[in-house]
Design a protein around this motif. Structure first.
Motif, PDB file in Angstrom:
ATOM      1  N   THR A   1       0.843  -1.202   0.000  1.00  0.00           N
ATOM      2  CA  THR A   1       0.000   0.000   0.000  1.00  0.00           C
ATOM      3  C   THR A   1       0.874   1.245   0.000  1.00  0.00           C
ATOM      4  OG1 THR A   1      -1.690  -1.197   1.270  1.00  0.00           O
ATOM      5  CG2 THR A   1      -1.862   1.201   1.189  1.00  0.00           C
ATOM      6  N   LEU A   2       0.569   2.165  -0.911  1.00  0.00           N
ATOM      7  CA  LEU A   2       1.322   3.413  -1.028  1.00  0.00           C
ATOM      8  C   LEU A   2       0.484   4.584  -0.519  1.00  0.00           C
ATOM      9  CD1 LEU A   2       2.511   2.923  -4.731  1.00  0.00           C
ATOM     10  CD2 LEU A   2       3.648   2.095  -2.653  1.00  0.00           C
ATOM     11  N   TRP A   3       1.134   5.497   0.189  1.00  0.00           N
ATOM     12  CA  TRP A   3       0.490   6.756   0.558  1.00  0.00           C
ATOM     13  C   TRP A   3       1.403   7.894   0.134  1.00  0.00           C
ATOM     14  CZ3 TRP A   3       1.777  10.817   3.995  1.00  0.00           C
ATOM     15  CH2 TRP A   3       0.783  11.812   4.096  1.00  0.00           C
ATOM     16  N   VAL A   4       0.898   8.746  -0.753  1.00  0.00           N
ATOM     17  CA  VAL A   4       1.647   9.909  -1.228  1.00  0.00           C
ATOM     18  C   VAL A   4       0.938  11.153  -0.718  1.00  0.00           C
ATOM     19  CG1 VAL A   4       2.526  11.150  -3.236  1.00  0.00           C
ATOM     20  CG2 VAL A   4       2.366   8.654  -3.290  1.00  0.00           C
ATOM     21  N   ASP A   5       1.639  11.962   0.038  1.00  0.00           N
ATOM     22  CA  ASP A   5       1.064  13.147   0.674  1.00  0.00           C
ATOM     23  C   ASP A   5       0.431  14.080  -0.365  1.00  0.00           C
ATOM     24  OD1 ASP A   5       0.502  15.444   2.102  1.00  0.00           O
ATOM     25  OD2 ASP A   5       2.389  15.423   3.219  1.00  0.00           O
ATOM     26  N   PRO A   6      -0.884  14.309  -0.276  1.00  0.00           N
ATOM     27  CA  PRO A   6      -1.562  15.197  -1.223  1.00  0.00           C
ATOM     28  C   PRO A   6      -1.681  16.631  -0.729  1.00  0.00           C
ATOM     29  CG  PRO A   6      -3.192  14.041   0.030  1.00  0.00           C
ATOM     30  CD  PRO A   6      -1.849  13.602   0.579  1.00  0.00           C
ATOM     31  N   GLY A   7      -1.043  16.943   0.417  1.00  0.00           N
ATOM     32  CA  GLY A   7      -1.137  18.274   0.993  1.00  0.00           C
ATOM     33  C   GLY A   7      -0.477  19.339   0.130  1.00  0.00           C
ATOM     34  N   LYS A   8      -0.882  20.585   0.335  1.00  0.00           N
ATOM     35  CA  LYS A   8      -0.363  21.683  -0.473  1.00  0.00           C
ATOM     36  C   LYS A   8       1.114  21.970  -0.203  1.00  0.00           C
ATOM     37  CE  LYS A   8      -4.811  23.958  -1.166  1.00  0.00           C
ATOM     38  NZ  LYS A   8      -5.642  25.166  -0.937  1.00  0.00           N
ATOM     39  N   SER A   9       1.612  21.600   0.956  1.00  0.00           N
ATOM     40  CA  SER A   9       3.035  21.838   1.253  1.00  0.00           C
ATOM     41  C   SER A   9       3.936  21.092   0.280  1.00  0.00           C
ATOM     42  CB  SER A   9       3.357  21.405   2.688  1.00  0.00           C
ATOM     43  OG  SER A   9       3.275  19.995   2.823  1.00  0.00           O
ATOM     44  N   MET A  10       3.428  20.016  -0.308  1.00  0.00           N
ATOM     45  CA  MET A  10       4.233  19.222  -1.240  1.00  0.00           C
ATOM     46  C   MET A  10       4.402  19.920  -2.593  1.00  0.00           C
ATOM     47  SD  MET A  10       5.265  16.471   0.251  1.00  0.00           S
ATOM     48  CE  MET A  10       5.623  15.274  -1.035  1.00  0.00           C
ATOM     49  N   ALA A  11       3.707  21.020  -2.820  1.00  0.00           N
ATOM     50  CA  ALA A  11       3.828  21.744  -4.087  1.00  0.00           C
ATOM     51  C   ALA A  11       5.035  22.677  -4.094  1.00  0.00           C
ATOM     52  CB  ALA A  11       2.560  22.550  -4.354  1.00  0.00           C
ATOM     53  N   PHE A  12       5.802  22.702  -3.008  1.00  0.00           N
ATOM     54  CA  PHE A  12       6.929  23.632  -2.907  1.00  0.00           C
ATOM     55  C   PHE A  12       8.133  23.193  -3.724  1.00  0.00           C
ATOM     56  CE2 PHE A  12      10.954  24.858  -0.847  1.00  0.00           C
ATOM     57  CZ  PHE A  12      10.846  26.237  -0.954  1.00  0.00           C
ATOM     58  N   SER A  13       8.777  24.181  -4.323  1.00  0.00           N
ATOM     59  CA  SER A  13      10.076  24.001  -4.965  1.00  0.00           C
ATOM     60  C   SER A  13      10.886  25.262  -4.730  1.00  0.00           C
ATOM     61  CB  SER A  13       9.943  23.748  -6.473  1.00  0.00           C
ATOM     62  OG  SER A  13      11.230  23.711  -7.079  1.00  0.00           O
ATOM     63  N   GLY A  14      12.129  25.101  -4.298  1.00  0.00           N
ATOM     64  CA  GLY A  14      12.979  26.251  -4.025  1.00  0.00           C
ATOM     65  C   GLY A  14      13.690  26.787  -5.245  1.00  0.00           C
ATOM     66  N   ASP A  15      13.457  26.166  -6.397  1.00  0.00           N
ATOM     67  CA  ASP A  15      14.129  26.585  -7.631  1.00  0.00           C
ATOM     68  C   ASP A  15      13.227  26.231  -8.805  1.00  0.00           C
ATOM     69  OD1 ASP A  15      15.832  26.648  -9.988  1.00  0.00           O
ATOM     70  OD2 ASP A  15      17.543  26.708  -8.627  1.00  0.00           O
TER      71      ASP A  15
END
Length: 270
Positions: free
Chosen positions: A67-81
């Motif tokens: 079973t896989l769980w991939v965080d769907p939260g908005k914090s995961m949309a971050f990129s520093g570059d």
């Protein structure tokens, strides 16, 4: 999906033996012939070495449910570059590549929750990709869940784990109660590890719920890194308590490094 397929092609999936006699391809052991054994089961080459007859047993093998769980939260949309993909993209690629490897090996793979229960076959990849490509949750952080996990199966959580860790602890405890073992992959952007900020800076969460402005961002670096180290230590403690593996993967690293770690961790959790 294309990126995940290419990534998965770099890793060769091994077999999942159970280390006991049964149906399978791998040799397990020789045992003396018992009453009721068919003559076709006898290994005549081994039996020719002595006066007794022996049966060649193979190691029992069967599919596992992962079973896989991939965080769907908005914090995961971050990129520093701008040249780096967001954390969410890397997490999804790693999850799909892991699924490709497992499904090719005959395992059943699904997502935590009830959107995509563990199933075998190539068509499951399409299902997983469709669900993972959905929009992010309304909240800043995703909530890990053990819902949908199969007893005595395996699990993989991919997240930045910046949310409430008591929610993660609850999910891990529920998984452990079902005999599920697995791995945690903390996906971070290099900027979140290095904190390369100085002077006047405005910090704002991806969901817009938190905003902080400072004139001396560099003064926050030591405290930020200390808090990040504390969180990593807490993750390690939670994983250790339930027999799971944990690592940190940076989006500035090759995705292959993360996939190889995941493969080794899931294999080592037999």
């Amino acid at each position: 999906m294309a990126e995940a397929e290419l990534l998965a092609a770099t890793v060769m999936m091994g077999e999942h033996g159970r280390r006991r006699a049964g149906q399978g391809d791998e040799f397990w052991q020789y045992r003396p012939v018992n009453a009721g054994d068919s003559a076709r089961l006898i290994d005549w080459r081994r039996s020719a070495r002595g006066d007794a007859h022996f049966v060649r047993e193979r190691e029992w093998q069967s599919a596992q449910s992962v079973t896989l769980w991939v965080d769907p939260g908005k914090s995961m949309a971050f990129s520093g570059d701008k040249a780096r993909a967001p954390k969410a993209d890397r997490a999804k690629v790693l999850a799909l590549a892991t699924a490709v490897l497992l499904l090719r090996a005959g395992e059943r793979v699904g997502l935590a929750g009830d959107a995509a229960p563990p199933r075998p076959g190539r068509s499951q990849i399409v299902k997983l990709a469709a669900v993972l490509s959905g929009v992010a949750e309304g909240g800043e952080y995703g909530a890990p869940t053990a819902t949908g996990m199969v007893s005595h199966g395996r699990a993989l959580f991919l997240s930045d784990f910046f949310g409430d860790l008591t929610v993660l602890e609850k999910a891990l405890t529920e998984a452990a109660d079902r005999g599920v073992r697995g791995a945690l992959v903390q996906v971070l952007d290099p900027a979140e590890e290095e904190f390369p900020f100085s002077g006047r800076t405005v910090f704002e969460s991806m969901g817009g719920g938190v905003r902080h402005e400072t004139q001396q961002a560099g003064d926050l670096r030591a405290r930020y890194l200390a808090r990040l180290a504390e969180r990593k230590d807490r993750l390690a403690d939670l994983a250790r308590a339930v027999g799971w593996h944990v690592t940190t993967h940076h989006t500035g690293q090759p995705a292959q490094a993360g996939l190889l770690w995941i493969y080794t961790a899931l294999q080592g959790g037999r």
